[in-house]
Every structure is written in structure tokens, then in C-alpha cells.
Scaffold this motif. Structure first.
Motif, PDB file in Angstrom:
ATOM      1  N   LYS A 170      -2.060  19.620 -23.629  1.00  0.00           N
ATOM      2  CA  LYS A 170      -3.137  18.679 -23.892  1.00  0.00           C
ATOM      3  C   LYS A 170      -3.393  17.817 -22.663  1.00  0.00           C
ATOM      4  O   LYS A 170      -2.463  17.346 -22.016  1.00  0.00           O
TER       5      LYS A 170
ATOM      6  N   CYS B 167      -9.508  13.582 -26.005  1.00  0.00           N
ATOM      7  CA  CYS B 167      -8.895  14.873 -25.701  1.00  0.00           C
ATOM      8  C   CYS B 167      -9.844  15.708 -24.850  1.00  0.00           C
ATOM      9  O   CYS B 167     -11.065  15.606 -24.975  1.00  0.00           O
TER      10      CYS B 167
ATOM     11  N   CYS C  75      -6.249  12.983 -31.088  1.00  0.00           N
ATOM     12  CA  CYS C  75      -7.685  12.931 -30.753  1.00  0.00           C
ATOM     13  C   CYS C  75      -8.466  12.029 -31.706  1.00  0.00           C
ATOM     14  O   CYS C  75      -9.614  12.329 -32.061  1.00  0.00           O
TER      15      CYS C  75
ATOM     16  N   PHE D 129      -6.294  14.671 -21.121  1.00  0.00           N
ATOM     17  CA  PHE D 129      -7.103  13.582 -21.650  1.00  0.00           C
ATOM     18  C   PHE D 129      -8.020  13.018 -20.575  1.00  0.00           C
ATOM     19  O   PHE D 129      -7.687  12.995 -19.390  1.00  0.00           O
TER      20      PHE D 129
END
Length: 222
Positions: free
Chosen positions: A194, A184, A163, A196
Motif C-alpha cells: 500500500k 490510498c 482508506c 499513500f
């Protein structure tokens, strides 16, 4: 008739569950229809009249309202086609997509996230890499020596994963500028993975590092 009566009695005694099930069916049908409907196009050039964009685009976007609201969003899933004949490019469809205008009803800027949902890292990076390739081919130049273009390298992947990837800037001298970055994103549908989001802005040049007091590499086309 017995089966019909049993179903009717079950619904009467389980009204909340029945409403919930019906709601899920409707939402599911809407989602399926949305996925099957092709995205439409917002085609524009920075600085042109708002009505020119409306006439050129296949996606519907409302009229500008001076002194009341400074941007509009397409009324259906849409992608951006930047319609400059020399410096044009096309993005993927975007759920978040705003077009702003000036007081004279000309196109001022675009802000969007060119994706329909939060993405795994490599998928987000691939979108940015494709856009950068389009920009290179249509005459856009990297703007800031301190913020180089995204690359499919371990260093860039680590920065995105942690990030800490900054925006990178591209420009057509004295005409247009783009900022693009990958951030992020906390996705409730994938709480343990995760995801994005791509941040994309397009407008007139607003960041010109060559006007500041740091040395530039004469061999690079900023």
C-alpha cells in the motif's frame, strides 16, 4: 579492433535491444539528475499579484493567461513556501503542484501533493504531522469539530490503512483555509504494497462549519 567489430555486429543484429538499452540509460541518467538537483521554491501569498510570486520564487512558473487557462505548474521540482509574514509555512517538494489565479491575475489557490512519489503510510503521516505543527505555531486553527487534526495514533493509522481517513481543515479567520488528507494510492511500482498520497488545498476560506446548524464546543478554537 576485434572487440569493436563484435560490438558493432551485435548492435546491427539486435537493434531493438540496443535502442531499449540506450533508452534505459537516458531515462536513468535523467532520474539521477532529477534526484541530485535541489528542489526550488515557489513563494506566494493568497491574493497577491501573480508577478509578485514570480519575482519572489526561485522556481520558474509561467505567466497567467486570462480566459484561456486557470492555473500554472512550476517548470521544475519545487516546494511551497507560504510567504505570509505571520502565518507562513514550508512544504516538502511536490511533483504535483498547481497554482491558480483569478481574472485580475491575483493568486487564487494552491493544489499539491507535497511528496515526489507515493509513500508508505508512516512517511505520509509524518509529513502531515509536521505541516500541522507548523500551522499551530503560525496561528492556524482547526476548522471543523467533526474532522479533527491528524494524529500519530492507532486509530488514525487504522483509518488511513483502510482508506477511510477524511480531509481535515485549518484556517486563519477571514483570510486563508487549508484542507489536507491522506488517500490510498495504487502504485504500479509496488503492486503488493500500500502506498499513500497527500492531498493539499490552500485558498480563501470556503468551508465554514460555524455557519451551519450544529452545536460547537465553546472550549475549542474553531
Amino acid at each position: 579492433m576485434t572487440v569493436h567489430n563484435n560490438l558493432f555486429q551485435w548492435i546491427r543484429h539486435h537493434k531493438i535491444l540496443a535502442v531499449f538499452a540506450a533508452t534505459l540509460l537516458v531515462v536513468g541518467a535523467c532520474k539521477a539528475a532529477e534526484m541530485l538537483t535541489p528542489a526550488k521554491e515557489i513563494a506566494l501569498i493568497i491574493g497577491e499579484p501573480w508577478k509578485d510570486m514570480q519575482a519572489r520564487s526561485t522556481a520558474e512558473i509561467a505567466d497567467h493567461i486570462p480566459n484561456e487557462i486557470w492555473y500554472r505548474m512550476p517548470k521544475e521540482l519545487a516546494y511551497l513556501r507560504f510567504a505570509d509574514p505571520k502565518h507562513g509555512f514550508v512544504t516538502p517538494p511536490a511533483k504535483f503542484f498547481t497554482v491558480s489565479f483569478d481574472d485580475d491575475a491575483s493568486i487564487r489557490s494552491v493544489r499539491m501533493s507535497p511528496q515526489v512519489e507515493p509513500l508508505p503510510l508512516q512517511e505520509a503521516l509524518d509529513i502531515v504531522l509536521d505541516l500541522q505543527n507548523q500551522w499551530r505555531k503560525s496561528g492556524w486553527l482547526p476548522t471543523d469539530p467533526e474532522e479533527p487534526a491528524y494524529e500519530n495514533t492507532l486509530d488514525w493509522i487504522n483509518r488511513i490503512e483502510e482508506c477511510r481517513s477524511n480531509a481535515t481543515f485549518w484556517h486563519v479567520p477571514d483570510k486563508y483555509q487549508i484542507a489536507v488528507g491522506i488517500a490510498c494510492y495504487g502504485d504500479k511500482q509496488h503492486p503488493n504494497k500500500k502506498r499513500f498520497m497527500i492531498n493539499f488545498s490552500l485558498g480563501r476560506p470556503w468551508y465554514e462549519p460555524w455557519k451551519y446548524n450544529f452545536p460547537l464546543d465553546p472550549n475549542k478554537p474553531y
